[in-house]
Design a protein around this motif. Structure first.
Motif, PDB file in Angstrom:
ATOM      1  N   ASP A 334       0.830  -1.210   0.000  1.00  2.00           N
ATOM      2  CA  ASP A 334       0.000   0.000   0.000  1.00  2.00           C
ATOM      3  C   ASP A 334       0.864   1.259   0.000  1.00  2.00           C
ATOM      4  OD1 ASP A 334      -1.771  -2.063   0.552  1.00  2.00           O
ATOM      5  OD2 ASP A 334      -2.927  -0.913   2.006  1.00  2.00           O
ATOM      6  N   ARG A 335       1.829   1.293   0.906  1.00  3.66           N
ATOM      7  CA  ARG A 335       2.614   2.524   1.054  1.00  3.66           C
ATOM      8  C   ARG A 335       3.523   2.743  -0.144  1.00  3.66           C
ATOM      9  NH1 ARG A 335       7.229   1.467   5.752  1.00  3.66           N
ATOM     10  NH2 ARG A 335       8.412  -0.131   4.655  1.00  3.66           N
ATOM     11  N   TYR A 336       4.025   1.660  -0.748  1.00  2.00           N
ATOM     12  CA  TYR A 336       4.843   1.809  -1.952  1.00  2.00           C
ATOM     13  C   TYR A 336       4.009   2.428  -3.066  1.00  2.00           C
ATOM     14  CZ  TYR A 336       8.234   0.550  -5.590  1.00  2.00           C
ATOM     15  OH  TYR A 336       9.144   0.596  -6.615  1.00  2.00           O
ATOM     16  N   ALA A 337       2.780   1.932  -3.234  1.00  2.00           N
ATOM     17  CA  ALA A 337       1.902   2.450  -4.287  1.00  2.00           C
ATOM     18  C   ALA A 337       1.592   3.926  -4.061  1.00  2.00           C
ATOM     19  CB  ALA A 337       0.617   1.639  -4.351  1.00  2.00           C
ATOM     20  N   MET A 338       1.281   4.296  -2.819  1.00  7.14           N
ATOM     21  CA  MET A 338       0.925   5.688  -2.530  1.00  7.14           C
ATOM     22  C   MET A 338       2.131   6.610  -2.680  1.00  7.14           C
ATOM     23  SD  MET A 338      -1.927   5.543   0.509  1.00  7.14           S
ATOM     24  CE  MET A 338      -0.914   4.638   1.668  1.00  7.14           C
ATOM     25  N   ASN A 339       3.296   6.173  -2.219  1.00  6.12           N
ATOM     26  CA  ASN A 339       4.499   6.995  -2.356  1.00  6.12           C
ATOM     27  C   ASN A 339       4.897   7.155  -3.821  1.00  6.12           C
ATOM     28  OD1 ASN A 339       4.688   7.318   0.404  1.00  6.12           O
ATOM     29  ND2 ASN A 339       6.148   5.638   0.688  1.00  6.12           N
ATOM     30  N   LEU A 340       4.781   6.081  -4.585  1.00  6.29           N
ATOM     31  CA  LEU A 340       5.125   6.133  -5.995  1.00  6.29           C
ATOM     32  C   LEU A 340       4.148   7.041  -6.752  1.00  6.29           C
ATOM     33  CD1 LEU A 340       6.868   5.133  -8.341  1.00  6.29           C
ATOM     34  CD2 LEU A 340       5.380   3.124  -8.494  1.00  6.29           C
ATOM     35  N   TYR A 341       2.878   6.936  -6.412  1.00  5.21           N
ATOM     36  CA  TYR A 341       1.861   7.782  -7.051  1.00  5.21           C
ATOM     37  C   TYR A 341       2.147   9.260  -6.774  1.00  5.21           C
ATOM     38  CZ  TYR A 341      -2.770   9.414  -8.498  1.00  5.21           C
ATOM     39  OH  TYR A 341      -3.801  10.062  -9.129  1.00  5.21           O
ATOM     40  N   ALA A 342       2.472   9.557  -5.511  1.00  3.57           N
ATOM     41  CA  ALA A 342       2.772  10.943  -5.150  1.00  3.57           C
ATOM     42  C   ALA A 342       4.006  11.451  -5.893  1.00  3.57           C
ATOM     43  CB  ALA A 342       2.978  11.054  -3.640  1.00  3.57           C
ATOM     44  N   ARG A 343       5.024  10.592  -6.008  1.00  4.45           N
ATOM     45  CA  ARG A 343       6.259  11.003  -6.691  1.00  4.45           C
ATOM     46  C   ARG A 343       6.025  11.265  -8.172  1.00  4.45           C
ATOM     47  NH1 ARG A 343      10.296   7.371  -8.397  1.00  4.45           N
ATOM     48  NH2 ARG A 343       9.534   5.781  -6.945  1.00  4.45           N
ATOM     49  N   LEU A 344       5.155  10.464  -8.788  1.00  6.61           N
ATOM     50  CA  LEU A 344       4.918  10.588 -10.218  1.00  6.61           C
ATOM     51  C   LEU A 344       3.939  11.681 -10.582  1.00  6.61           C
ATOM     52  CD1 LEU A 344       4.670   6.821 -11.262  1.00  6.61           C
ATOM     53  CD2 LEU A 344       6.549   8.389 -11.759  1.00  6.61           C
ATOM     54  N   PHE A 345       2.917  11.888  -9.756  1.00  8.29           N
ATOM     55  CA  PHE A 345       1.801  12.742 -10.164  1.00  8.29           C
ATOM     56  C   PHE A 345       1.595  14.001  -9.319  1.00  8.29           C
ATOM     57  CE2 PHE A 345       0.470   8.372 -11.497  1.00  8.29           C
ATOM     58  CZ  PHE A 345       0.597   8.575 -12.854  1.00  8.29           C
ATOM     59  N   PHE A 346       2.246  14.084  -8.162  1.00  5.51           N
ATOM     60  CA  PHE A 346       2.121  15.303  -7.362  1.00  5.51           C
ATOM     61  C   PHE A 346       3.209  16.277  -7.762  1.00  5.51           C
ATOM     62  CE2 PHE A 346      -0.104  13.369  -3.376  1.00  5.51           C
ATOM     63  CZ  PHE A 346      -1.109  12.905  -4.200  1.00  5.51           C
ATOM     64  N   PRO A 347       2.909  17.566  -7.811  1.00  4.35           N
ATOM     65  CA  PRO A 347       3.952  18.556  -8.151  1.00  4.35           C
ATOM     66  C   PRO A 347       5.034  18.610  -7.081  1.00  4.35           C
ATOM     67  CG  PRO A 347       1.941  19.649  -7.399  1.00  4.35           C
ATOM     68  CD  PRO A 347       1.585  18.209  -7.557  1.00  4.35           C
ATOM     69  N   SER A 348       6.253  18.786  -7.533  1.00  5.76           N
ATOM     70  CA  SER A 348       7.383  18.892  -6.610  1.00  5.76           C
ATOM     71  C   SER A 348       7.578  20.353  -6.226  1.00  5.76           C
ATOM     72  CB  SER A 348       8.657  18.358  -7.246  1.00  5.76           C
ATOM     73  OG  SER A 348       8.508  17.003  -7.590  1.00  5.76           O
ATOM     74  N   PRO A 349       7.784  20.638  -4.944  1.00  2.91           N
ATOM     75  CA  PRO A 349       7.977  22.042  -4.544  1.00  2.91           C
ATOM     76  C   PRO A 349       9.285  22.598  -5.082  1.00  2.91           C
ATOM     77  CG  PRO A 349       8.420  20.541  -2.708  1.00  2.91           C
ATOM     78  CD  PRO A 349       7.833  19.716  -3.805  1.00  2.91           C
TER      79      PRO A 349
END
Length: 351
Positions: A334-349
């Motif tokens: 679960d956490r790998y999927a959520m972290n990977l999703y955030a890294r790929l699709f969330f904007p980086s500050p």
């Protein structure tokens, strides 16, 4: 005489004729020399226990997605509870405890992140025939050990493949769907006994349901606490099972079976399909669907992620590219999927 041979002789003296003797195993896909200390099923158990997929289950959902509370069950703790129940029943019925334990420990290795919502997602985006029990067999046959698999015995592989029941009968009428060993059938019972108990407990803990909403018939028949319910279920199958024409027929009393069926229906309607659980499952399906699509279009990124999961061999095992992406998604926690999703699709500050 080796330790293994001594133990095999001991099995012949104390086990029921209906049990599966270690010395009578049908063997492995790739023949191996027998060991001096461990029987074939003890070796299978240990191979499962030490594999990567087993460790990943500690961060995979049982019912509640990525629970923050330390008391909630995960796929790993569910597996351990199934194993304990299976061993208890197998011991009482003079069956092969090691075989029952090995099947129980391996039965959910192929479960996706986010529980059954992940399984549903892969059915929709990869194949409508995707099933976690078949994926579990794929894990032990192909995905583990750098593509060599664990080379488990045919009895353990059969039990893993045929453990799933969905909302069907605990022991199916179709002989092709029934485990070839009684120990494999025991695991099917142990699986439902475990999840009925712990899913109910976690649902009350999370306030999805209240304790006073549980059908009175279930509490009166099975008990009001986890230990009472588990004891009632295990005791009932032990004393209700019977031998007919040399075959052990696993069965339960009408009252206990009815109470379990009622509790199962109650959980499906009020927990698994509840608004609180379902809305999180929708989010989980979105995460996995978008990850699947992304890696379908980005093979170089996929190869690097597979290397991170010690699964780089999948890119060169002759499978279709879509199958490799599916294996990757199914292997995530679960956490790998959520972290990977955030890294790929969330904007980086911006720094």
């Amino acid at each position: 005489m080796s330790i293994r041979e001594e133990f095999e002789e001991r099995e012949k003296r104390f086990m029921s004729p209906c049990g599966c003797l270690s010395a009578a195993s049908g063997g492995r896909v790739r023949p191996e020399p027998l060991r001096s200390v461990r029987t074939v099923f003890q070796l299978d158990r240990d191979r499962i226990l030490y594999c990567n997929a087993f460790r990943r289950m500690k961060y995979k959902t049982q019912v509640f997605l990525s629970p923050l509370g330390d008391q909630y069950r995960t796929r790993l703790t569910h597996t351990l509870e199934v194993s304990q129940i299976a061993r208890t029943i197998a011991r009482a019925l003079y069956l092969n405890e090691d075989l029952a334990e090995a099947i129980a420990l391996g039965h959910d290795l192929g479960h996706t992140p986010f529980g059954h919502s992940g399984e549903t997602a892969l059915r929709e985006i990869f194949s409508d025939s995707f099933a976690h029990n078949e994926q579990s067999l794929r894990v032990v046959d192909i995905l583990e050990n750098n593509g060599k698999g664990l080379n488990l015995s045919c009895e353990v592989r059969d039990g893993i493949l045929k453990h799933a029941k969905g909302y069907g009968k605990i022991v199916p009428d179709n002989e092709n769907e029934k485990p070839c060993t009684v120990e494999g059938q025991v695991v099917r019972f142990a699986d439902i006994m475990a999840y009925l108990n712990h899913d109910l407990e976690d649902a009350i803990r999370s306030r999805v349901i209240r304790e006073d909403e549980v059908p009175a018939f279930c509490s009166e028949t099975l008990g009001e606490t986890h230990p009472d319910r588990a004891t009632t279920m295990m005791r009932d199958i032990i004393f209700s099972s019977r031998t007919e024409d040399g075959e052990l027929i696993l069965s339960m009393s009408e009252a206990v079976h009815s109470a379990m069926s009622t509790l199962r229906q109650f959980l499906y309607e009020n927990v698994y399909r509840s608004h609180k659980v379902h809305k999180e499952f929708i989010k989980a399906k979105k995460i996995l669907s978008e990850l699947y699509q992304h890696f379908t279009d980005h093979s170089s990124q996929l190869e690097q992620e597979l290397i991170n999961l010690e699964m780089g061999h999948l890119m060169h095992n002759g499978q279709s590219y879509e199958r490799v992406v599916c294996d990757f998604i199914a292997s995530m926690t679960d956490r790998y999927a959520m972290n990977l999703y955030a890294r790929l699709f969330f904007p980086s500050p911006v720094v």
